[in-house]
Design a protein around this motif. Structure first.
Motif, PDB file in Angstrom:
ATOM      1  N   LEU A  69       0.654  -1.155   0.043  1.00 54.78           N
ATOM      2  CA  LEU A  69       0.043   0.039  -0.095  1.00 54.78           C
ATOM      3  C   LEU A  69       0.866   1.243  -0.088  1.00 54.78           C
ATOM      4  CD1 LEU A  69      -2.562   1.327  -0.014  1.00 54.78           C
ATOM      5  CD2 LEU A  69      -2.822   1.013   2.527  1.00 54.78           C
ATOM      6  N   LEU A  70       1.917   1.109   0.850  1.00 56.60           N
ATOM      7  CA  LEU A  70       2.871   2.493   0.907  1.00 56.60           C
ATOM      8  C   LEU A  70       3.407   2.542  -0.591  1.00 56.60           C
ATOM      9  CD1 LEU A  70       4.488   2.022   4.487  1.00 56.60           C
ATOM     10  CD2 LEU A  70       2.798   3.574   3.705  1.00 56.60           C
ATOM     11  N   SER A  71       3.907   1.534  -0.985  1.00 58.28           N
ATOM     12  CA  SER A  71       4.674   1.648  -2.462  1.00 58.28           C
ATOM     13  C   SER A  71       3.469   2.064  -3.300  1.00 58.28           C
ATOM     14  CB  SER A  71       5.043   0.302  -2.660  1.00 58.28           C
ATOM     15  OG  SER A  71       5.704   0.197  -3.927  1.00 58.28           O
ATOM     16  N   ALA A  72       2.524   1.586  -3.558  1.00 60.35           N
ATOM     17  CA  ALA A  72       1.316   1.955  -4.093  1.00 60.35           C
ATOM     18  C   ALA A  72       1.068   3.658  -4.110  1.00 60.35           C
ATOM     19  CB  ALA A  72       0.071   1.384  -4.226  1.00 60.35           C
ATOM     20  N   VAL A  73       0.979   3.912  -3.200  1.00 57.13           N
ATOM     21  CA  VAL A  73       0.884   5.308  -2.431  1.00 57.13           C
ATOM     22  C   VAL A  73       2.040   6.300  -3.251  1.00 57.13           C
ATOM     23  CG1 VAL A  73       0.771   7.223  -0.604  1.00 57.13           C
ATOM     24  CG2 VAL A  73      -0.569   5.075  -0.556  1.00 57.13           C
ATOM     25  N   LYS A  74       3.417   5.763  -2.844  1.00 61.12           N
ATOM     26  CA  LYS A  74       4.277   6.360  -3.261  1.00 61.12           C
ATOM     27  C   LYS A  74       4.511   6.553  -4.789  1.00 61.12           C
ATOM     28  CE  LYS A  74       7.482   5.196   0.377  1.00 61.12           C
ATOM     29  NZ  LYS A  74       8.782   4.317   0.826  1.00 61.12           N
ATOM     30  N   VAL A  75       4.045   5.309  -5.381  1.00 62.02           N
ATOM     31  CA  VAL A  75       4.046   5.053  -6.895  1.00 62.02           C
ATOM     32  C   VAL A  75       2.779   6.218  -7.533  1.00 62.02           C
ATOM     33  CG1 VAL A  75       3.537   3.968  -8.966  1.00 62.02           C
ATOM     34  CG2 VAL A  75       4.740   3.030  -7.152  1.00 62.02           C
ATOM     35  N   LEU A  76       1.771   6.275  -6.691  1.00 64.57           N
ATOM     36  CA  LEU A  76       0.857   7.448  -7.205  1.00 64.57           C
ATOM     37  C   LEU A  76       1.274   8.719  -7.069  1.00 64.57           C
ATOM     38  CD1 LEU A  76      -2.160   7.880  -8.187  1.00 64.57           C
ATOM     39  CD2 LEU A  76      -2.675   7.540  -5.728  1.00 64.57           C
ATOM     40  N   ALA A  78       4.245   9.691  -6.877  1.00 63.12           N
ATOM     41  CA  ALA A  78       5.395  10.014  -7.825  1.00 63.12           C
ATOM     42  C   ALA A  78       4.598  10.358  -9.094  1.00 63.12           C
ATOM     43  CB  ALA A  78       6.513   8.881  -8.183  1.00 63.12           C
ATOM     44  N   GLN A  79       3.865   9.232  -9.521  1.00 60.31           N
ATOM     45  CA  GLN A  79       3.049   9.700 -10.956  1.00 60.31           C
ATOM     46  C   GLN A  79       2.341  10.947 -10.829  1.00 60.31           C
ATOM     47  OE1 GLN A  79       0.600   6.330 -11.410  1.00 60.31           O
ATOM     48  NE2 GLN A  79       2.509   4.909 -12.351  1.00 60.31           N
ATOM     49  N   SER A  80       1.624  11.141  -9.761  1.00 61.87           N
ATOM     50  CA  SER A  80       0.971  12.486  -9.620  1.00 61.87           C
ATOM     51  C   SER A  80       1.941  13.866  -9.835  1.00 61.87           C
ATOM     52  CB  SER A  80       0.083  12.606  -8.187  1.00 61.87           C
ATOM     53  OG  SER A  80      -0.595  14.010  -8.286  1.00 61.87           O
ATOM     54  N   ALA A  82       5.020  13.741 -10.975  1.00 61.80           N
ATOM     55  CA  ALA A  82       5.401  13.585 -12.164  1.00 61.80           C
ATOM     56  C   ALA A  82       4.561  14.392 -13.180  1.00 61.80           C
ATOM     57  CB  ALA A  82       6.026  12.434 -12.899  1.00 61.80           C
ATOM     58  N   GLY A  83       3.033  14.151 -13.219  1.00 63.45           N
ATOM     59  CA  GLY A  83       2.227  14.479 -14.116  1.00 63.45           C
ATOM     60  C   GLY A  83       2.091  15.921 -13.803  1.00 63.45           C
ATOM     61  N   SER A  84       1.904  16.453 -12.557  1.00 61.46           N
ATOM     62  CA  SER A  84       1.907  17.673 -12.269  1.00 61.46           C
ATOM     63  C   SER A  84       3.310  18.537 -12.796  1.00 61.46           C
ATOM     64  CB  SER A  84       1.915  18.198 -10.793  1.00 61.46           C
ATOM     65  OG  SER A  84       0.727  17.451 -10.190  1.00 61.46           O
ATOM     66  N   ASP A  85       4.303  17.933 -12.529  1.00 57.23           N
ATOM     67  CA  ASP A  85       5.704  18.404 -13.364  1.00 57.23           C
ATOM     68  C   ASP A  85       5.564  18.661 -14.645  1.00 57.23           C
ATOM     69  OD1 ASP A  85       6.624  18.738 -10.797  1.00 57.23           O
ATOM     70  OD2 ASP A  85       7.641  17.208 -10.865  1.00 57.23           O
ATOM     71  N   GLN A  86       4.898  17.404 -15.263  1.00 63.54           N
ATOM     72  CA  GLN A  86       4.806  17.564 -16.869  1.00 63.54           C
ATOM     73  C   GLN A  86       3.676  18.521 -17.293  1.00 63.54           C
ATOM     74  OE1 GLN A  86       3.738  13.666 -18.010  1.00 63.54           O
ATOM     75  NE2 GLN A  86       5.708  12.742 -17.756  1.00 63.54           N
ATOM     76  N   ILE A  87       2.787  18.871 -16.551  1.00 63.32           N
ATOM     77  CA  ILE A  87       1.577  19.952 -16.908  1.00 63.32           C
ATOM     78  C   ILE A  87       2.356  21.177 -16.650  1.00 63.32           C
ATOM     79  CG2 ILE A  87      -0.475  20.724 -16.167  1.00 63.32           C
ATOM     80  CD1 ILE A  87      -1.518  17.893 -15.454  1.00 63.32           C
ATOM     81  N   ALA A  88       3.065  21.389 -15.507  1.00 66.58           N
ATOM     82  CA  ALA A  88       3.304  22.497 -15.309  1.00 66.58           C
ATOM     83  C   ALA A  88       4.669  23.108 -16.287  1.00 66.58           C
ATOM     84  CB  ALA A  88       4.107  22.681 -13.918  1.00 66.58           C
ATOM     85  N   ASN A  89       5.344  21.774 -16.507  1.00 68.35           N
ATOM     86  CA  ASN A  89       6.379  22.032 -17.902  1.00 68.35           C
ATOM     87  C   ASN A  89       5.634  22.247 -19.097  1.00 68.35           C
ATOM     88  OD1 ASN A  89       8.573  21.659 -15.833  1.00 68.35           O
ATOM     89  ND2 ASN A  89       8.678  19.472 -16.307  1.00 68.35           N
ATOM     90  N   GLY A  90       4.689  21.494 -19.254  1.00 67.90           N
ATOM     91  CA  GLY A  90       4.114  21.866 -20.682  1.00 67.90           C
ATOM     92  C   GLY A  90       3.444  23.508 -20.696  1.00 67.90           C
ATOM     93  N   PHE A  91       2.901  23.874 -19.511  1.00 71.40           N
ATOM     94  CA  PHE A  91       2.416  25.258 -19.498  1.00 71.40           C
ATOM     95  C   PHE A  91       3.575  26.203 -19.722  1.00 71.40           C
ATOM     96  CE2 PHE A  91      -1.590  23.340 -17.568  1.00 71.40           C
ATOM     97  CZ  PHE A  91      -2.346  24.073 -18.363  1.00 71.40           C
ATOM     98  N   ARG A  92       4.626  26.009 -19.046  1.00 71.85           N
ATOM     99  CA  ARG A  92       5.856  26.684 -19.014  1.00 71.85           C
ATOM    100  C   ARG A  92       6.332  26.772 -20.592  1.00 71.85           C
ATOM    101  NH1 ARG A  92       8.266  25.008 -14.945  1.00 71.85           N
ATOM    102  NH2 ARG A  92       9.569  23.585 -15.869  1.00 71.85           N
TER     103      ARG A  92
END
Length: 339
Positions: A69-76, A78-80, A82-92
């Motif tokens: 569960l902790l691993s899944a939370v960490k993966v989630l 990290a994905q969130s 990374a997704g936020s970074d990608q979105i922010a990077n995309g907007f930037r």
């Protein structure tokens, strides 16, 4: 009796109970308690072991599930992230690309505007400048050309000469006319002016009288004044109409904007230019107009000088009212004599 009956009934009931329950009968046997205790202890040990094993398994399972569960939370997470970074990077990145596009477009528009503005220099500026320079050269050179035309004239102010040379010039060849002034031939213009001005004054005879000599000089000065004025005015006209003179250069400069097409080429040349080019052309036109106005003023002054010379001749003829004697110079032209 009653008590006995009652006791017997109780015994019968107890016997019936014992007969029904086998363990109850076994408990009344010797060694049963020990065996029961051993079984109970073994059962307790088994149950405790099972509980311990089950508890350990559950704990291990819980730990594993928690880790998953902790691993899944960490993966989630990290994905969130990374997704936020990608979105922010995309907007930037998109913002940077938009800003770069806007700046580049503004720069290109500024360069295009500057090119259009400073590239608009009017209709054929080199041609107009060349024609204007040619007009200036022609106007400044008219004085020397006028002097060259006047020099061959026989009658010169302050000089005496034999009239026979003038008569030979007039009688030889075809008689020149006024068209020679506008034909562009300096020699023909000189011949015409020589004929119009008239013969030179012959050297007066020495009378020995100072008063007579003074009168001769006075009369010659009067004649020279209007004859020289006539020669200069006519020579100036001939100088203006020479092939490379001011009149020809003025027509060439005016034709730069008008031309034989009525100015269609000029209108097409400035139709797509910036206001700066049109203003420059307007300035050149105004400068050309001022040059033409100056030449027009010069021609007006020339007309006034001619009128002044004619008036001087008429006044001189009116005052004298006599035909000069041969000893005082050449006869007065018929146009200057009083009827």
């Amino acid at each position: 009796m009653t008590v006995r009956t009652t006791a017997l009934a109780g015994l019968a009931t107890l016997a019936a109970a014992i007969g029904v329950s086998a363990p109850a009968r076994a408990q009344s046997c010797v060694g049963v308690e020990q065996r029961v205790n051993l079984q109970t202890s073994a059962l307790t040990t088994a149950i405790a072991g099972a509980i311990t094993t089950t508890e350990a398994g559950l704990i291990a399972q819980e730990v594993a599930e928690r880790a998953r569960l902790l691993s899944a939370v960490k993966v989630l997470t990290a994905q969130s992230a990374a997704g936020s970074d990608q979105i922010a990077n995309g907007f930037r990145a998109s913002s940077q690309a938009l800003a770069t596009t806007v700046v580049t477009q503004d720069q290109r528009q500024a360069v295009a505007l500057a090119t259009h503005r400073y590239g608009s220099i009017g209709y054929d500026p080199c041609g107009s400048n060349t024609k204007a320079q040619a007009l200036y050269t022609a106007m400044t050179g008219s004085t020397a050309v006028r002097q060259q035309i006047v020099t061959p004239v026989r009658a010169q102010p302050g000089r005496y000469a034999d009239p026979k040379d003038w008569v030979a010039d007039v009688t030889s060849g075809e008689a020149p006319d006024g068209a020679a002034l506008y034909g562009g031939d300096p020699d023909a213009a000189s011949k015409f002016i020589n004929a119009i001005v008239g013969p030179p004054d012959p050297q007066p005879r020495n009378t020995g009288s100072t008063a007579t000599n003074d009168l001769d000089r006075l009369e010659k000065t009067g004649r020279d004044s209007y004859r020289s004025m006539t020669a200069v005015v006519l020579a100036d006209i001939a100088a203006d109409y020479r092939p490379d003179g001011p009149i020809a250069k003025t027509r060439a400069l005016s034709g730069h904007w008008q031309g034989s097409d009525g100015g269609a080429a000029w209108a097409a040349g400035v139709s797509g230019q910036h206001d700066r080019g049109i203003i420059q052309d307007a300035v050149r036109m105004e400068a050309a107009n001022l040059a033409l106005l100056a030449h027009q003023i010069k021609r007006g002054m020339r007309t006034e000088a001619t009128a002044a010379a004619l008036l001087l001749a008429m006044v001189n003829a009116r005052i004298s009212n006599t035909v000069p004697s041969p000893r005082r110079g050449s006869p007065t032209p018929a146009s200057f004599q009083t009827p």
